[in-house]
Design an enzyme around this catalytic site. Sequence first.
Site, short mmCIF file in Angstrom:
data_model
loop_
_atom_site.label_atom_id
_atom_site.label_comp_id
_atom_site.label_asym_id
_atom_site.label_seq_id
_atom_site.Cartn_x
_atom_site.Cartn_y
_atom_site.Cartn_z
CE LYS A 14 -3.21 2.43 3.11
NZ LYS A 14 -4.31 2.28 4.05
C1 5RP Z 1 -1.55 4.81 7.34
C2 5RP Z 1 -2.58 3.77 7.28
C3 5RP Z 1 -3.83 4.17 7.94
O1 5RP Z 1 -4.00 3.67 9.16
C4 5RP Z 1 -5.03 4.17 7.07
O2 5RP Z 1 -5.28 2.90 6.49
C5 5RP Z 1 -4.91 5.27 6.09
O3 5RP Z 1 -6.01 5.45 5.28
P1 5RP Z 1 -6.31 6.87 4.62
O4 5RP Z 1 -5.01 7.61 4.51
O5 5RP Z 1 -6.89 6.55 3.27
O6 5RP Z 1 -7.29 7.60 5.50
O7 5RP Z 1 -2.40 2.69 6.75
O8 5RP Z 1 -0.48 4.52 6.54
#
Ligand code: 5RP
Length: 292
Positions: free
Chosen positions: A202
């Site tokens: 991710k």
């Molecule tokens: C940070 C993460 C978070 O906890 C979350 O999943 C982020 O999601 P978003 O930025 O789309 O609100 O993984 O790295």
Amino acid sequence: MPEADKEGQRYQADKPQQAPGFFLKGAHQLDWGMKNRLARTFNAQSGRTVMLAVDHGYFQGPTSGLERIDLSIVPLLPQCDALFCTRGILRSLIPADCAKPMVLRASGGPSILREELSDEQIAMDMDDAVRLNAAGVGIQVFIGGEHETRSIHNMTKLVDAGLRAGIPVMGVTAVGKNMVRDAQYFRLACRIIAELGAQYVKTYYVDKDFETVTASCPVPIVMAGGKKLPELDALTMAYNAVQQGAAGVDMGRNIFQSEAPKAMLAAVNAVVHQNMKPKDAFALFNDLKSNG
Ligand code: 5RP
């Protein structure tokens, strides 16, 4: 930042990496259980996923939009491909008859009250992920951060446990507050995470050369949403990311902090799975918002 050689044609971003016998790149030589979990998380027709990220409470507590996950997020479940959440939320609030794949946050440690967020540890046993029928686990990796080595070791331990159990690991590129977020950094971070065994990564979108980040990462990349943007901007970012090789998104705040989360999730789905253009997806969002 050290890199072997300079920019050029060598990424060949226009030539998709082959994955004979399975639809996700880098996954065709994995075992059945792992592939099956990936095939539940990613849509085999589009090769992409719309994962809804609601794991923020693991370091932020009841952040805006996630005060009542039972009321704000559970109704959205039918519209996402997978949910990224903590095991605490899964056990306490997500109905066990929900058939959606669950990807569980497996790292934790410092809260937002601390300056240094890279001081994380593994925060969940793989046994528990198995018990919870998880489709995957996710963990932060702080490349360039103060606790870089520990966060990498956290991930490799989780990858070893995941390979034993058949559970894919999503490595998350966690960027320190003062670090430069550009393609060069994300190429480095994503590639390290993939080389050290994560089954998918991710990462954040960058306007310039994002296709070199996806091309040089041998496993699928899902785009992180980041801080809340106006809806058209968030849809444009998601569109650009998938057009430039991302295998979908794992978005949180840009969905659950939208004034119309259901409509936004539908618009993101159209962008990710149907290649809908951002302006059309924004029109869809407005339409659903006013009728819903
Ligand atoms: C940070 C993460 C978070 O906890 C979350 O999943 C982020 O999601 P978003 O930025 O789309 O609100 O993984 O790295």
